[in-house]
Design an enzyme around this catalytic site. Structure first.
Site, PDB file in Angstrom:
ATOM      1  N   CYS A 111      -8.540  -5.666  -9.730  1.00  0.00           N
ATOM      2  CA  CYS A 111      -8.178  -4.727 -10.597  1.00  0.00           C
ATOM      3  C   CYS A 111      -7.783  -3.488  -9.827  1.00  0.00           C
ATOM      4  O   CYS A 111      -8.762  -2.987  -9.439  1.00  0.00           O
ATOM      5  CB  CYS A 111      -9.205  -4.461 -11.645  1.00  0.00           C
ATOM      6  SG  CYS A 111      -9.163  -3.547 -13.063  1.00  0.00           S
ATOM      7  N   CYS A 161       0.338   3.240   3.567  1.00  0.00           N
ATOM      8  CA  CYS A 161       0.914   2.559   4.889  1.00  0.00           C
ATOM      9  C   CYS A 161       2.007   1.594   4.713  1.00  0.00           C
ATOM     10  O   CYS A 161       2.618   1.152   5.848  1.00  0.00           O
ATOM     11  CB  CYS A 161      -0.119   2.059   5.590  1.00  0.00           C
ATOM     12  SG  CYS A 161      -0.859   0.439   5.186  1.00  0.00           S
ATOM     13  N   CYS A 221       0.760  -1.255  -0.099  1.00  0.00           N
ATOM     14  CA  CYS A 221       0.091  -0.197   0.039  1.00  0.00           C
ATOM     15  C   CYS A 221       0.999   1.311  -0.052  1.00  0.00           C
ATOM     16  O   CYS A 221       1.765   1.415   0.652  1.00  0.00           O
ATOM     17  CB  CYS A 221      -0.894   0.013   1.163  1.00  0.00           C
ATOM     18  SG  CYS A 221      -1.808   1.397   1.592  1.00  0.00           S
ATOM     19  N   CYS A 237      -7.258  -1.411   1.549  1.00  0.00           N
ATOM     20  CA  CYS A 237      -6.095  -1.703   2.483  1.00  0.00           C
ATOM     21  C   CYS A 237      -6.776  -1.986   3.886  1.00  0.00           C
ATOM     22  O   CYS A 237      -7.381  -1.127   4.313  1.00  0.00           O
ATOM     23  CB  CYS A 237      -5.001  -0.632   2.467  1.00  0.00           C
ATOM     24  SG  CYS A 237      -3.827  -1.210   3.643  1.00  0.00           S
ATOM     25  N   CYS A 294      -5.050   0.478   6.557  1.00  0.00           N
ATOM     26  CA  CYS A 294      -5.072   1.955   6.642  1.00  0.00           C
ATOM     27  C   CYS A 294      -6.626   2.555   5.927  1.00  0.00           C
ATOM     28  O   CYS A 294      -6.929   3.635   5.772  1.00  0.00           O
ATOM     29  CB  CYS A 294      -4.148   2.707   5.891  1.00  0.00           C
ATOM     30  SG  CYS A 294      -3.802   2.593   4.340  1.00  0.00           S
TER      31      CYS A 294
END
Length: 176
Positions: free
Chosen positions: A160, A91, A88, A137, A140
């Site tokens: 996707c 984070c 991510c 995510c 976060c």
């Protein structure tokens, strides 16, 4: 007052007004809604909007925090097949392995599975006059993209993703 407290107060008020003999199923559903909604909003990292704006580029902020979408075939990871782990951008949470990446022909990087069950969470998205499953995510709550049931084996899923929501950590580098 917290989201959970507000929801609970509202539900109690509604139930006090409308209790009937057949209400046990309704109450069970409401209880499940409160628990699910509360868990859904709990993430390991929670920052004020100003901090996200300071940390992220304007494009990253728009995609990850405001649920935007990059144009197809423009993301840096769409045609990238370097080995490593996609994390991510907000984070650093590990999300996808390059081993799960495939060319879906859609213009966005696509994966058949997340790196593990703690990497992502899903949420219903009814924007743009359609029903889709949003991928976020789990650490976060950053918007990553969407998942569709038209992917290859072994899962039959196509995650996707927006390239801008991801950062590739090459196989021989460590996580920061």
């Amino acid at each position: 007052e917290s989201f959970k407290a507000k929801s609970f107060t509202l539900i109690v008020a509604l139930l006090d007004e409308k209790l009937t003999k057949e209400s046990s199923n309704f109450i069970a559903l409401i209880d499940r809604w409160v628990i699910t909604t509360t868990e859904h909003k709990m993430t390991a990292i929670s920052k004020p909007d100003e901090e996200w704006r300071a940390q992220l580029s304007p494009e990253e902020y728009n995609i990850c925090r405001r649920k935007g979408t990059e144009r197809p075939f423009t993301g840096k990871y769409n045609s990238c097949y370097d080995r490593g782990t996609y994390v991510c951008v907000c984070c650093g949470n590990p999300l996808f392995s390059s081993d799960a990446k495939f060319d879906s022909g859609t213009g966005w990087p696509s994966f058949h599975s997340a790196i593990n069950e703690d990497a992502i969470r899903e949420d219903e998205d009814v924007s743009l006059f359609m029903r889709r499953t949003e991928t976020l995510c789990k650490n976060c709550d950053a918007h990553l993209g969407h998942v569709f049931p038209d992917g290859p084996p072994p899962t039959g899923l196509r995650y996707c993703m927006n390239s801008i929501a991801l950062k590739l950590i090459p196989k021989n580098e460590s996580f920061k």
